[in-house]
Write a protein that holds these residues in place. Structure first.
Motif, short mmCIF file in Angstrom:
data_model
loop_
_atom_site.label_atom_id
_atom_site.label_comp_id
_atom_site.label_asym_id
_atom_site.label_seq_id
_atom_site.Cartn_x
_atom_site.Cartn_y
_atom_site.Cartn_z
N LEU A 229 0.81 -1.22 0.00
CA LEU A 229 0.00 0.00 0.00
C LEU A 229 0.85 1.27 0.00
O LEU A 229 0.55 2.22 -0.72
CB LEU A 229 -0.93 0.00 1.21
CG LEU A 229 -1.97 1.13 1.24
CD1 LEU A 229 -3.07 0.86 0.22
CD2 LEU A 229 -2.57 1.27 2.64
N LYS A 230 1.90 1.29 0.79
CA LYS A 230 2.67 2.53 0.92
C LYS A 230 3.38 2.90 -0.38
O LYS A 230 3.54 4.10 -0.68
CB LYS A 230 3.68 2.42 2.06
CG LYS A 230 4.80 1.42 1.85
CD LYS A 230 5.77 1.42 3.03
CE LYS A 230 6.94 0.46 2.80
NZ LYS A 230 7.89 0.48 3.95
N TYR A 231 3.77 1.89 -1.17
CA TYR A 231 4.43 2.18 -2.45
C TYR A 231 3.43 2.69 -3.48
O TYR A 231 3.70 3.65 -4.21
CB TYR A 231 5.15 0.93 -2.96
CG TYR A 231 6.32 0.53 -2.10
CD1 TYR A 231 7.53 1.22 -2.16
CD2 TYR A 231 6.21 -0.53 -1.19
CE1 TYR A 231 8.60 0.86 -1.36
CE2 TYR A 231 7.28 -0.89 -0.38
CZ TYR A 231 8.47 -0.19 -0.48
OH TYR A 231 9.53 -0.54 0.33
N PHE A 232 2.28 2.04 -3.55
CA PHE A 232 1.25 2.49 -4.51
C PHE A 232 0.69 3.86 -4.10
O PHE A 232 0.36 4.68 -4.96
CB PHE A 232 0.14 1.45 -4.63
CG PHE A 232 0.59 0.17 -5.25
CD1 PHE A 232 1.31 0.17 -6.43
CD2 PHE A 232 0.27 -1.06 -4.68
CE1 PHE A 232 1.73 -1.02 -7.03
CE2 PHE A 232 0.67 -2.25 -5.27
CZ PHE A 232 1.41 -2.23 -6.44
N GLU A 233 0.58 4.08 -2.79
CA GLU A 233 0.08 5.37 -2.31
C GLU A 233 1.03 6.50 -2.75
O GLU A 233 0.58 7.56 -3.21
CB GLU A 233 -0.05 5.36 -0.79
CG GLU A 233 -0.63 6.65 -0.22
CD GLU A 233 -0.82 6.56 1.29
OE1 GLU A 233 -1.72 7.22 1.81
OE2 GLU A 233 -0.05 5.82 1.95
N LYS A 234 2.32 6.27 -2.60
CA LYS A 234 3.29 7.29 -3.02
C LYS A 234 3.20 7.52 -4.52
O LYS A 234 3.23 8.67 -4.99
CB LYS A 234 4.71 6.86 -2.64
CG LYS A 234 5.77 7.82 -3.16
CD LYS A 234 7.10 7.60 -2.48
CE LYS A 234 7.11 8.24 -1.11
NZ LYS A 234 8.45 8.25 -0.48
N LEU A 235 3.08 6.45 -5.29
CA LEU A 235 2.98 6.58 -6.74
C LEU A 235 1.76 7.40 -7.15
O LEU A 235 1.85 8.30 -8.00
CB LEU A 235 2.92 5.18 -7.38
CG LEU A 235 2.70 5.11 -8.89
CD1 LEU A 235 3.79 5.87 -9.63
CD2 LEU A 235 2.64 3.66 -9.34
N VAL A 236 0.62 7.11 -6.53
CA VAL A 236 -0.62 7.82 -6.87
C VAL A 236 -0.58 9.27 -6.39
O VAL A 236 -1.16 10.16 -7.02
CB VAL A 236 -1.84 7.07 -6.32
CG1 VAL A 236 -3.11 7.89 -6.46
CG2 VAL A 236 -2.01 5.74 -7.05
N ASN A 237 0.12 9.53 -5.29
CA ASN A 237 0.29 10.91 -4.86
C ASN A 237 1.11 11.71 -5.86
O ASN A 237 0.86 12.90 -6.08
CB ASN A 237 0.95 10.96 -3.48
CG ASN A 237 -0.02 10.64 -2.36
OD1 ASN A 237 -1.23 10.84 -2.51
ND2 ASN A 237 0.49 10.15 -1.25
N LEU A 238 2.09 11.04 -6.47
CA LEU A 238 2.92 11.70 -7.47
C LEU A 238 2.20 11.84 -8.80
O LEU A 238 2.31 12.86 -9.49
CB LEU A 238 4.22 10.91 -7.66
CG LEU A 238 5.20 10.91 -6.48
CD1 LEU A 238 6.29 9.86 -6.68
CD2 LEU A 238 5.84 12.29 -6.32
N TYR A 239 1.48 10.78 -9.20
CA TYR A 239 0.76 10.76 -10.47
C TYR A 239 -0.69 10.32 -10.21
O TYR A 239 -1.03 9.14 -10.38
CB TYR A 239 1.44 9.80 -11.46
CG TYR A 239 2.77 10.31 -11.95
CD1 TYR A 239 2.85 11.09 -13.11
CD2 TYR A 239 3.94 10.04 -11.25
CE1 TYR A 239 4.07 11.58 -13.56
CE2 TYR A 239 5.16 10.54 -11.68
CZ TYR A 239 5.22 11.29 -12.84
OH TYR A 239 6.43 11.79 -13.28
N PRO A 240 -1.54 11.25 -9.79
CA PRO A 240 -2.90 10.91 -9.34
C PRO A 240 -3.79 10.29 -10.41
O PRO A 240 -4.81 9.68 -10.06
CB PRO A 240 -3.46 12.26 -8.88
CG PRO A 240 -2.26 13.08 -8.54
CD PRO A 240 -1.23 12.66 -9.53
N PHE A 241 -3.45 10.44 -11.69
CA PHE A 241 -4.31 9.89 -12.74
C PHE A 241 -3.59 8.83 -13.57
O PHE A 241 -3.95 8.55 -14.71
CB PHE A 241 -4.85 11.02 -13.63
CG PHE A 241 -6.08 10.66 -14.42
CD1 PHE A 241 -7.15 10.02 -13.81
CD2 PHE A 241 -6.18 10.96 -15.77
CE1 PHE A 241 -8.30 9.68 -14.54
CE2 PHE A 241 -7.32 10.63 -16.51
CZ PHE A 241 -8.38 9.99 -15.88
#
Length: 207
Positions: free
Chosen positions: A149-161
């Motif tokens: 979760l923490k890795y995907f959360e960071k990715l989506v925070n950087l690239y929300p779409f």
């Protein structure tokens, strides 16, 4: 005065000889690289490798990096990791060499080394999207959804779409029982990729 002039002239000649020697050496290496690309494009990895080995130097980062790739493509995975490791030793902050190392390490099933390289990359660049995505995917595959979760959360925070990030973040939330978060994320995936089968499947599971 004549002595100084002679010393300066000798030094100049020495530098000229070194410069000429370096130029010749670069030309030889450049020719070997060019031939290696041509052989690679034709699928003849053995000749591509042999040509570079003729100009090989343990202290040359670029040759080690290139041989790491070519030996991987040729199926010599152990040899490939050795070349990539030499490249990493020469340039410890090189992210490209660490990503390169991952290919033969994955082929050998050495997942601890794979994770080590991604962790090293993230120490250098904690916002590296590819490393975050792949680390999340490894933990997801191992059913360690809390770590994923923490890795995907960071990715989506950087690239929300971002499609891939959103989809994996959605599935990870679903696996953790965070249904509301998963529902929102799956619907965002469908904004990016209408009728996406994986997102629709996830939404069906939430109902």
């Amino acid at each position: 005065m004549d002595t100084i002039k002679n010393l300066l002239f000798t030094a100049f000649i020495g530098l000229a000889i070194i410069s000429s020697s370096q130029a010749q050496n670069y030309k030889t290496i450049q020719d070997a690289f060019e031939k290696s690309y041509l052989y690679e494009y034709s699928g003849d990895y053995s000749k591509a490798i042999d040509g570079l080995k003729e100009v090989y130097s343990e202290e040359t980062y670029e040759i080690n990096l290139r041989l790491g790739w070519l030996t991987y493509m040729a199926g010599f995975f152990t040899e490939s990791t050795a070349y990539y490791q030499k490249a990493i030793d020469l340039k410890p902050l090189s992210i490209e060499a660490k990503f390169g190392y991952v290919y033969p390490a994955s082929a050998l099933g050495n997942w601890e080394q794979v994770k080590k390289q991604y962790n090293e990359i993230l120490k250098i660049d904690d916002q590296n999207t590819l490393a975050n995505y792949r680390m999340g995917s490894i933990y997801y595959g191992n059913e360690d959804y809390t770590s994923a979760l923490k890795y995907f959360e960071k990715l989506v925070n950087l690239y929300p779409f971002d499609y891939d990030g959103l989809l994996m973040y959605a599935w990870t939330n679903l696996k953790l029982g965070k249904f509301r978060e998963a529902e929102v994320l799956f619907n965002k995936v469908l904004m990016n990729q209408p009728n996406d089968e994986s997102a629709l499947q996830g939404l069906e599971l939430i109902k």
